[in-house]
Design a protein around this motif. Structure first.
Motif, PDB file in Angstrom:
ATOM      1  N   ALA A 162       0.841  -1.205   0.000  1.00  0.00           N
ATOM      2  CA  ALA A 162       0.000   0.000   0.000  1.00  0.00           C
ATOM      3  C   ALA A 162       0.867   1.242   0.000  1.00  0.00           C
ATOM      4  CB  ALA A 162      -0.931  -0.011   1.210  1.00  0.00           C
ATOM      5  N   ILE A 191      -8.011  10.439 -11.314  1.00  0.00           N
ATOM      6  CA  ILE A 191      -7.819   9.299 -10.414  1.00  0.00           C
ATOM      7  C   ILE A 191      -9.100   9.064  -9.633  1.00  0.00           C
ATOM      8  CG2 ILE A 191      -6.598   8.475  -8.371  1.00  0.00           C
ATOM      9  CD1 ILE A 191      -4.161   9.876  -9.276  1.00  0.00           C
ATOM     10  N   ARG A 192      -9.634  10.147  -9.072  1.00  0.00           N
ATOM     11  CA  ARG A 192     -10.834  10.054  -8.268  1.00  0.00           C
ATOM     12  C   ARG A 192     -11.988   9.475  -9.059  1.00  0.00           C
ATOM     13  NH1 ARG A 192     -12.405  14.493  -3.931  1.00  0.00           N
ATOM     14  NH2 ARG A 192     -10.593  13.907  -2.731  1.00  0.00           N
ATOM     15  N   MET A 195     -10.790   5.483 -10.385  1.00  0.00           N
ATOM     16  CA  MET A 195     -10.308   4.408  -9.527  1.00  0.00           C
ATOM     17  C   MET A 195     -11.443   3.976  -8.595  1.00  0.00           C
ATOM     18  SD  MET A 195      -6.654   4.224  -7.692  1.00  0.00           S
ATOM     19  CE  MET A 195      -6.883   5.200  -6.217  1.00  0.00           C
ATOM     20  N   ALA A 197     -12.954   2.004  -5.330  1.00  0.00           N
ATOM     21  CA  ALA A 197     -12.444   1.616  -4.015  1.00  0.00           C
ATOM     22  C   ALA A 197     -12.366   0.098  -3.885  1.00  0.00           C
ATOM     23  CB  ALA A 197     -13.330   2.199  -2.929  1.00  0.00           C
ATOM     24  N   VAL A 201      -8.559  -0.700  -5.501  1.00  0.00           N
ATOM     25  CA  VAL A 201      -7.767  -0.685  -4.267  1.00  0.00           C
ATOM     26  C   VAL A 201      -7.954  -2.009  -3.514  1.00  0.00           C
ATOM     27  CG1 VAL A 201      -7.304   0.537  -2.141  1.00  0.00           C
ATOM     28  CG2 VAL A 201      -7.994   1.807  -4.161  1.00  0.00           C
TER      29      VAL A 201
ATOM     30  N   LEU B  22      -3.624   2.674   2.540  1.00  0.00           N
ATOM     31  CA  LEU B  22      -4.748   1.980   1.904  1.00  0.00           C
ATOM     32  C   LEU B  22      -6.012   2.826   1.969  1.00  0.00           C
ATOM     33  CD1 LEU B  22      -4.964  -1.808   2.733  1.00  0.00           C
ATOM     34  CD2 LEU B  22      -4.999  -0.691   0.537  1.00  0.00           C
ATOM     35  N   MET B  25      -6.060   5.797  -0.368  1.00  0.00           N
ATOM     36  CA  MET B  25      -6.329   5.424  -1.760  1.00  0.00           C
ATOM     37  C   MET B  25      -7.764   4.974  -1.936  1.00  0.00           C
ATOM     38  SD  MET B  25      -2.884   3.701  -3.189  1.00  0.00           S
ATOM     39  CE  MET B  25      -2.690   2.508  -1.924  1.00  0.00           C
ATOM     40  N   ALA B  26      -8.284   4.224  -0.949  1.00  0.00           N
ATOM     41  CA  ALA B  26      -9.623   3.659  -1.126  1.00  0.00           C
ATOM     42  C   ALA B  26     -10.706   4.711  -0.920  1.00  0.00           C
ATOM     43  CB  ALA B  26      -9.824   2.506  -0.148  1.00  0.00           C
ATOM     44  N   GLN B  28     -10.237   8.345  -0.303  1.00  0.00           N
ATOM     45  CA  GLN B  28     -10.061   9.706  -0.775  1.00  0.00           C
ATOM     46  C   GLN B  28      -9.836   9.782  -2.275  1.00  0.00           C
ATOM     47  OE1 GLN B  28     -10.137  12.727   1.005  1.00  0.00           O
ATOM     48  NE2 GLN B  28     -11.174  11.336   2.402  1.00  0.00           N
ATOM     49  N   TRP B  29      -9.085   8.853  -2.813  1.00  0.00           N
ATOM     50  CA  TRP B  29      -8.660   8.993  -4.196  1.00  0.00           C
ATOM     51  C   TRP B  29      -9.507   8.194  -5.164  1.00  0.00           C
ATOM     52  CZ3 TRP B  29      -2.602   8.733  -3.869  1.00  0.00           C
ATOM     53  CH2 TRP B  29      -2.174   9.844  -3.133  1.00  0.00           C
ATOM     54  N   SER B  30     -10.477   7.464  -4.665  1.00  0.00           N
ATOM     55  CA  SER B  30     -11.248   6.682  -5.615  1.00  0.00           C
ATOM     56  C   SER B  30     -12.705   7.044  -5.463  1.00  0.00           C
ATOM     57  CB  SER B  30     -11.041   5.193  -5.364  1.00  0.00           C
ATOM     58  OG  SER B  30     -11.491   4.880  -4.083  1.00  0.00           O
ATOM     59  N   ASN B  31     -13.478   6.822  -6.537  1.00  0.00           N
ATOM     60  CA  ASN B  31     -14.895   7.060  -6.348  1.00  0.00           C
ATOM     61  C   ASN B  31     -15.448   5.865  -5.622  1.00  0.00           C
ATOM     62  OD1 ASN B  31     -16.055   5.091  -8.180  1.00  0.00           O
ATOM     63  ND2 ASN B  31     -15.143   6.324  -9.782  1.00  0.00           N
ATOM     64  N   PHE B  32     -16.361   6.127  -4.745  1.00  0.00           N
ATOM     65  CA  PHE B  32     -16.694   5.117  -3.760  1.00  0.00           C
ATOM     66  C   PHE B  32     -17.944   4.348  -4.139  1.00  0.00           C
ATOM     67  CE2 PHE B  32     -17.119   4.133   0.946  1.00  0.00           C
ATOM     68  CZ  PHE B  32     -16.119   3.188   0.861  1.00  0.00           C
ATOM     69  N   GLN B  55     -22.474   3.697 -13.771  1.00  0.00           N
ATOM     70  CA  GLN B  55     -21.394   4.447 -13.112  1.00  0.00           C
ATOM     71  C   GLN B  55     -20.781   5.529 -13.986  1.00  0.00           C
ATOM     72  OE1 GLN B  55     -19.982   4.403  -9.855  1.00  0.00           O
ATOM     73  NE2 GLN B  55     -21.964   3.453  -9.539  1.00  0.00           N
ATOM     74  N   ARG B  67     -24.430  10.094 -11.170  1.00  0.00           N
ATOM     75  CA  ARG B  67     -23.926   8.922 -11.878  1.00  0.00           C
ATOM     76  C   ARG B  67     -25.078   8.175 -12.522  1.00  0.00           C
ATOM     77  NH1 ARG B  67     -18.744   8.399 -11.966  1.00  0.00           N
ATOM     78  NH2 ARG B  67     -17.739   9.633 -10.374  1.00  0.00           N
TER      79      ARG B  67
END
Lengths: 262, 152
Positions: A162, A191-192, A195, A197, A201, B22, B25-26, B28-32, B55, B67
């Protein structure tokens, strides 16, 4: 005629040796599985191993992650700017790191840096009959020596992977945004946006847990079953690095095919 | 004792840093996934959705406001019915808004762009946007162009 037969026999022996190796590793894994939970009765031992395997590998992992991110940023920028799509640099760097490079490269580095050390340590304990001495004192070496080392490696790999990915993405940011002038908002924004979750990830995390288990198992097995001689130790250490690297790469293909294929 | 305590501290920090990496990245940086957009649903029917998928973003003036939740064939009109979840923040979209399917860049992913109209009432949960424009299919544009050339 005789020479031909000999070489066929040698091939047969190699296959049989390989099968025996795999079989005894599987038996060892079952034996190890029995002590994995009881090992937690001495969390201090595990903590010590997380330190030895994980914390001490931090420098190599972080430096390597940074450089991999820098290179990905450079190469990605070169390719993407051909398509006028340099805004997608962030996604390219982030997804390749999180899905593939993070877990795989971190695992390979870990096998070289810490897996070999675990093997050498256990093999030396065996060569100098420390393991036998423990057994004499009715201390189960599986529980006191092998178990904590297995857990230490297994816990360290996902965490290291990670951090590798995170540092890599920051490295890509440095080269892409700060040096090459990609738009900062779209680096993070893309990225947001792309990517996921769970899929990305989470998938990467599952991979690195599996790699951690495989490397940990191979490292302790090779040490435990090493021939108690100087050359046996050398062979065991080499075997650890070779086998874990191949296992990680092979397993990676299989897991990728299941998770991202189709 | 002191050494042991140092080791414990460092290992604790190490584990926290790994988990934090982790999480960053999971979360904050990715769409959830769909859970991140809590909002109201609107639908729109398109003759052709092209490469639009669940999506895909729904944008207003280029900013993502929601979305695509599902895409199904409407059984009577044989059009594709796209169900979209729009963030509650944007609850004042006029009822005569226009929905287009555009492509980000030349080869990029497709998304729904909402062009607001001028009506005073706003869209509410379950409403349908009636004015839509389908995805532009590159092949049909190219063939139209070729046939027009051939006529000349």
């Amino acid at each position: 005629m005789n020479a031909a037969l000999n070489s066929i026999a040698r091939l047969g022996r190699m296959v049989l040796d390989g099968a025996q190796h795999a079989g005894s590793m599987a038996l060892f894994a079952i034996e190890l599985a029995w002590v994995l939970i009881p090992t937690w009765s001495r969390p201090r031992d595990i903590l010590q191993q997380v330190y030895a395997a994980g914390v001490l590998s931090l420098v190599i992992i972080l430096v390597a992650g940074g450089f991999v991110g820098l290179v990905l940023g450079l190469q990605g920028y070169n390719i993407l700017s051909n398509f006028n799509a340099s805004e997608s640099l962030g996604v390219m760097v982030a997804l390749s790191l999180v899905r593939e490079l993070g877990p795989v490269v971190a695992a390979l580095l870990f096998a070289g840096r810490a897996g070999s050390a675990i093997t050498a340590e256990i093999a030396l304990m065996k060569t100098t009959e420390q393991l036998a001495a423990l057994e004499m004192m009715a201390v189960d070496p599986m529980r006191r020596v092998i178990g904590p080392r297995f857990w230490g490696a297994m816990i360290a790999v996902p965490l290291l992977a990670a951090m590798f990915s995170l540092v890599g993405i920051i490295g890509g940011y440095l080269i892409g945004v700060v040096v090459l002038g990609v738009d900062q908002a779209s680096y993070w924004g893309q990225i947001r946006e792309q990517m996921e979750a769970w899929d990305d990830v989470g998938g990467g995390a599952i991979k690195s847990v599996a790699f951690g288990a495989v490397i940990a198992l191979i490292s302790v097995y090779e040490g435990y079953r090493a021939e108690p001689t100087a050359s046996g130790m050398a062979r065991a250490t080499t075997q650890t690095v070779v086998l874990s690297s191949l296992a990680v790469l092979g397993l990676d293909f299989v897991m990728t095919a299941f998770m991202f294929g189709a | 004792m002191n050494v042991q305590r140092g080791v414990e501290l460092v290992v604790g920090l190490f584990v926290l840093a790994g988990i934090a990496a982790l999480m960053v990245m999971a979360l904050q940086w990715s769409n959830f996934g769909p859970s991140r957009v809590a909002g109201y649903e609107i639908t729109a029917r398109f003759d052709n959705v092209g490469g639009l998928s669940v999506q895909s973003p729904v944008k207003l003036a280029g900013l993502t406001i929601g979305r695509v939740d599902s895409i199904e064939i409407h059984p009577e009109t044989f059009q594709a019915e796209v169900r979209m979840v729009i963030d509650d923040k944007y609850d004042n979209l006029p009822t005569d808004s226009f929905a287009n399917i555009y492509t980000a860049g030349l080869l990029g992913a497709q998304y729904v762009e909402i062009s607001p109209g001028g009506a005073l009432e706003s869209l509410e949960d379950g409403d349908r946007i009636t004015m839509t424009q389908s995805a532009i299919i590159l092949e049909s544009v190219v063939s139209k162009f070729l046939f027009d050339k051939a006529k000349e």
